[in-house]
Design a protein around this motif. Structure first.
Motif, PDB file in Angstrom:
ATOM      1  N   ASN A   8      -3.112  -3.200  37.848  1.00 19.36           N
ATOM      2  CA  ASN A   8      -3.347  -1.714  38.119  1.00 19.36           C
ATOM      3  C   ASN A   8      -2.313  -1.082  36.889  1.00 19.36           C
ATOM      4  N   ILE A   9      -2.385  -1.860  35.578  1.00 22.69           N
ATOM      5  CA  ILE A   9      -1.407  -1.161  34.653  1.00 22.69           C
ATOM      6  C   ILE A   9      -2.502  -0.580  33.478  1.00 22.69           C
ATOM      7  N   GLN A  10      -2.432   0.292  32.867  1.00 20.03           N
ATOM      8  CA  GLN A  10      -3.409   1.166  32.155  1.00 20.03           C
ATOM      9  C   GLN A  10      -3.053   0.563  30.413  1.00 20.03           C
ATOM     10  N   PRO A  11      -3.962  -0.228  29.853  1.00 21.18           N
ATOM     11  CA  PRO A  11      -3.866  -0.596  28.613  1.00 21.18           C
ATOM     12  C   PRO A  11      -4.426   0.163  27.594  1.00 21.18           C
ATOM     13  N   TRP A  12      -3.886   0.367  26.485  1.00 20.75           N
ATOM     14  CA  TRP A  12      -4.549   1.098  25.421  1.00 20.75           C
ATOM     15  C   TRP A  12      -4.135   0.394  24.080  1.00 20.75           C
ATOM     16  N   ILE A  13      -4.796   0.595  23.148  1.00 20.44           N
ATOM     17  CA  ILE A  13      -4.739   0.002  21.697  1.00 20.44           C
ATOM     18  C   ILE A  13      -3.631   0.744  20.579  1.00 20.44           C
ATOM     19  N   GLY A  14      -2.657   0.351  20.390  1.00 14.66           N
ATOM     20  CA  GLY A  14      -1.811   0.896  19.497  1.00 14.66           C
ATOM     21  C   GLY A  14      -1.908   0.654  18.084  1.00 14.66           C
ATOM     22  N   GLY A  15      -1.420   1.312  17.121  1.00 16.66           N
ATOM     23  CA  GLY A  15      -1.572   1.051  15.596  1.00 16.66           C
ATOM     24  C   GLY A  15      -0.261   0.490  15.000  1.00 16.66           C
ATOM     25  N   MET A  16      -0.712  -0.262  13.848  1.00 17.30           N
ATOM     26  CA  MET A  16       0.390  -0.839  13.059  1.00 17.30           C
ATOM     27  C   MET A  16       0.695  -0.290  11.629  1.00 17.30           C
ATOM     28  N   PHE A  17       0.049   0.859  11.333  1.00 10.36           N
ATOM     29  CA  PHE A  17       0.069   1.105  10.005  1.00 10.36           C
ATOM     30  C   PHE A  17      -0.770   0.070   9.090  1.00 10.36           C
ATOM     31  N   SER A  18      -1.926  -0.334   9.812  1.00  9.23           N
ATOM     32  CA  SER A  18      -2.765  -1.523   9.011  1.00  9.23           C
ATOM     33  C   SER A  18      -3.586  -0.946   8.005  1.00  9.23           C
ATOM     34  N   SER A  19      -4.214  -1.864   7.120  1.00 10.38           N
ATOM     35  CA  SER A  19      -5.157  -1.649   6.461  1.00 10.38           C
ATOM     36  C   SER A  19      -6.556  -1.564   7.192  1.00 10.38           C
ATOM     37  N   ASN A  20      -7.503  -1.339   6.490  1.00  2.00           N
ATOM     38  CA  ASN A  20      -8.749  -1.321   7.031  1.00  2.00           C
ATOM     39  C   ASN A  20      -9.336  -2.526   7.654  1.00  2.00           C
TER      40      ASN A  20
ATOM     41  N   LEU B 107       0.768  -1.262   0.110  1.00  2.00           N
ATOM     42  CA  LEU B 107      -0.119  -0.094  -0.154  1.00  2.00           C
ATOM     43  C   LEU B 107       0.993   1.248  -0.075  1.00  2.00           C
ATOM     44  N   LYS B 108       0.656   2.015  -1.033  1.00  2.00           N
ATOM     45  CA  LYS B 108       1.548   3.312  -1.042  1.00  2.00           C
ATOM     46  C   LYS B 108       0.896   4.297  -0.035  1.00  2.00           C
ATOM     47  N   LEU B 109       1.860   4.806   0.655  1.00  2.00           N
ATOM     48  CA  LEU B 109       1.351   5.865   1.530  1.00  2.00           C
ATOM     49  C   LEU B 109       1.432   7.422   0.664  1.00  2.00           C
ATOM     50  N   LYS B 110       0.208   8.099   1.159  1.00  2.00           N
ATOM     51  CA  LYS B 110       0.245   9.389   0.663  1.00  2.00           C
ATOM     52  C   LYS B 110       1.375  10.357   0.680  1.00  2.00           C
ATOM     53  N   THR B 111       1.750  10.440   1.961  1.00  2.00           N
ATOM     54  CA  THR B 111       3.090  10.916   2.461  1.00  2.00           C
ATOM     55  C   THR B 111       4.121  10.143   3.090  1.00  2.00           C
ATOM     56  N   SER B 112       5.259   9.906   3.030  1.00  2.00           N
ATOM     57  CA  SER B 112       6.183   9.238   3.744  1.00  2.00           C
ATOM     58  C   SER B 112       6.165   9.675   5.282  1.00  2.00           C
ATOM     59  N   PHE B 113       6.673   8.726   6.209  1.00  2.00           N
ATOM     60  CA  PHE B 113       6.335   8.580   7.675  1.00  2.00           C
ATOM     61  C   PHE B 113       7.721   8.143   8.165  1.00  2.00           C
ATOM     62  N   ASP B 114       8.389   9.092   9.095  1.00  2.00           N
ATOM     63  CA  ASP B 114       9.611   8.740   9.639  1.00  2.00           C
ATOM     64  C   ASP B 114       9.570   8.482  11.440  1.00  2.00           C
ATOM     65  N   THR B 115       9.947   7.235  11.729  1.00  2.00           N
ATOM     66  CA  THR B 115       9.938   6.987  13.024  1.00  2.00           C
ATOM     67  C   THR B 115      11.509   6.940  13.281  1.00  2.00           C
TER      68      THR B 115
ATOM     69  N   SER C 172      -9.343   6.245   7.656  1.00  2.00           N
ATOM     70  CA  SER C 172      -8.956   5.359   6.396  1.00  2.00           C
ATOM     71  C   SER C 172      -8.168   6.331   5.214  1.00  2.00           C
ATOM     72  N   ARG C 173      -8.547   7.784   5.495  1.00  2.00           N
ATOM     73  CA  ARG C 173      -8.176   8.596   4.249  1.00  2.00           C
ATOM     74  C   ARG C 173      -6.638   8.812   4.865  1.00  2.00           C
ATOM     75  N   ARG C 174      -6.156   8.721   5.852  1.00  2.00           N
ATOM     76  CA  ARG C 174      -4.901   9.354   6.149  1.00  2.00           C
ATOM     77  C   ARG C 174      -3.777   8.870   5.703  1.00  2.00           C
ATOM     78  N   TYR C 175      -3.512   7.423   5.577  1.00  2.00           N
ATOM     79  CA  TYR C 175      -2.178   7.049   5.183  1.00  2.00           C
ATOM     80  C   TYR C 175      -2.107   6.771   3.733  1.00  2.00           C
ATOM     81  N   PHE C 176      -2.951   5.742   3.432  1.00  2.00           N
ATOM     82  CA  PHE C 176      -2.665   5.071   2.001  1.00  2.00           C
ATOM     83  C   PHE C 176      -3.748   5.604   0.959  1.00  2.00           C
TER      84      PHE C 176
END
Length: 366
Positions: free
Chosen positions: A287-299, A14-22, A323-327
């Motif tokens: 007593n640890i706080q969980p949250w959902i992270g992302g993986m540059f996934s598709s829909n 999947l081609k990104l609209k804009t490249s992403f740096d980490t 959905s409109r943001r990355y690909f």
């Protein structure tokens, strides 16, 4: 009782609209693989198709299980077990697959995701309903590039994001400039994602971050629990582990060593939806706080993350993008849009998504 009749595999780029740096990489395309399972109800001979997504990356800078590794595991290891694996539910499937395979978390996640999808279609329930999710709409955050500036932050605030994640790098980030930016928005919640770019000695700067930082994600090495624990014990900053967590045993290690007070839940990385649910339950117990992270996934993966984010015990807004943001083009007919900082959770049976009509399967495993 259910059994898998056929397994199909289709790598996509999947081609990104804009490249992403980490701190790990510069990314302009996202390589994934789509799983199609044909699952049969043994009692009735009825079949349903389940969709899954393989979310490992195409190199080894994030984890040691890259796309090529995951694909090899699916083709040459998992496929041999699936032909004879009878199961009564997705949890039963995950348990039985785990008994014959202790490695390949990404690979197992992709297959198990497709099992949940097919099972939901059999019983007429959405993933949200099956896992006990409560919320129809979930708050989401946005992750911004290492070089993000004030205009992008202002735009994210206008769109209603409750948390803004800023990618940083110990060597490349100007922390004086970062502090100045954070102090301009004292009422906006931020988090910092360091992607393992710090060591214990140069991490003192993290203690200078202002109070609008909700947590710092993975400052130290991807295989580290000790330095995270030492830093967490002395710091008022909340740490959340990501790269260090590749299976449920890593979660138990984190808890035992008190490495962090928050946990980034990535079902595509931790071994699947069942493993993610177990990790969230462990967090609640300790007593640890969980949250959902992302993986540059598709829909496909995005639909799963939304269902997990609908659970009542998820602490922070989740890293689930519009959905409109990355690909430039996604793989499904459905899209998920941010409205005032929230995205609606799919409600149709299974994952609640369908592949684009132009999608064609490229590889028959069995």
């Amino acid at each position: 009782m259910y059994v898998i009749e056929h397994l199909y595999l289709t790598p996509v780029s999947l081609k990104l609209k804009t490249s992403f740096d980490t701190a790990h990489q510069h990314m302009s395309t996202r390589k994934l693989a789509i799983i199609n399972l044909i699952v049969k109800n043994v009692a009735t001979d009825e079949t349903k198709t389940g969709l899954g997504e393989l979310q490992s990356f195409d190199d080894y800078r994030y984890t040691l299980e890259a796309q090529a590794t995951s694909l090899d595991i699916i083709r040459n290891v998992i496929s041999k077990h699936l032909k004879k694996l009878y199961f009564s539910s997705p949890r039963d499937f995950a348990k039985k697959l785990g008994e014959v395979m202790f490695f390949g978390s990404f690979a197992k996640s992709a297959i198990e995701m497709a099992v949940w999808d097919a099972y939901g279609k059999f019983i007429g329930k959405s993933l949200k309903t099956m896992i006990g999710g409560l919320h129809d709409d979930v708050p989401v955050s946005i992750a911004l590039n290492i070089n993000a500036g004030v205009p992008l932050i202002i735009d994210a605030i206008k769109k209603g994001y409750q948390r803004i994640k800023l990618k940083v790098d110990a060597e490349r980030t100007d922390f004086k400039f970062l502090l100045k930016i954070l102090c301009q928005f004292p009422n906006q919640q931020f988090s910092i994602d360091a992607n393992s770019s710090f060591n214990y000695h140069n991490a003192k700067i993290l203690n200078e971050l202002p109070k609008n930082i909700a947590f710092i994600e993975q400052p130290f090495a991807e295989n580290d629990f000790v330095d995270h624990g030492l830093f967490q014990a002395k710091s008022s900053q909340l740490l959340s582990l990501d790269e260090s967590i590749n299976n449920i045993h890593d979660v138990k290690t984190m808890i035992a060593l008190k490495s962090a007070k928050a946990l980034t839940i990535k079902q595509g990385k931790i071994g699947g939806i069942t493993a993610a649910l177990d990790a969230i339950e462990l967090c609640n117990q300790y007593n640890i706080q969980p949250w959902i992270g992302g993986m540059f996934s598709s829909n496909i993966g995005r639909s799963v993350d939304l269902a997990l984010a609908s659970l009542s015990n998820i602490t922070f807004s989740s890293d689930i993008s519009d959905s409109r943001r990355y690909f430039e083009k996604d793989v499904t007919q459905e899209n998920f849009y941010v409205e005032s900082g929230y995205i609606t959770v799919p409600s149709r049976p299974g994952l609640g998504i369908n592949l684009n009509e132009s999608f064609t399967i490229s590889e028959i495993i069995f």
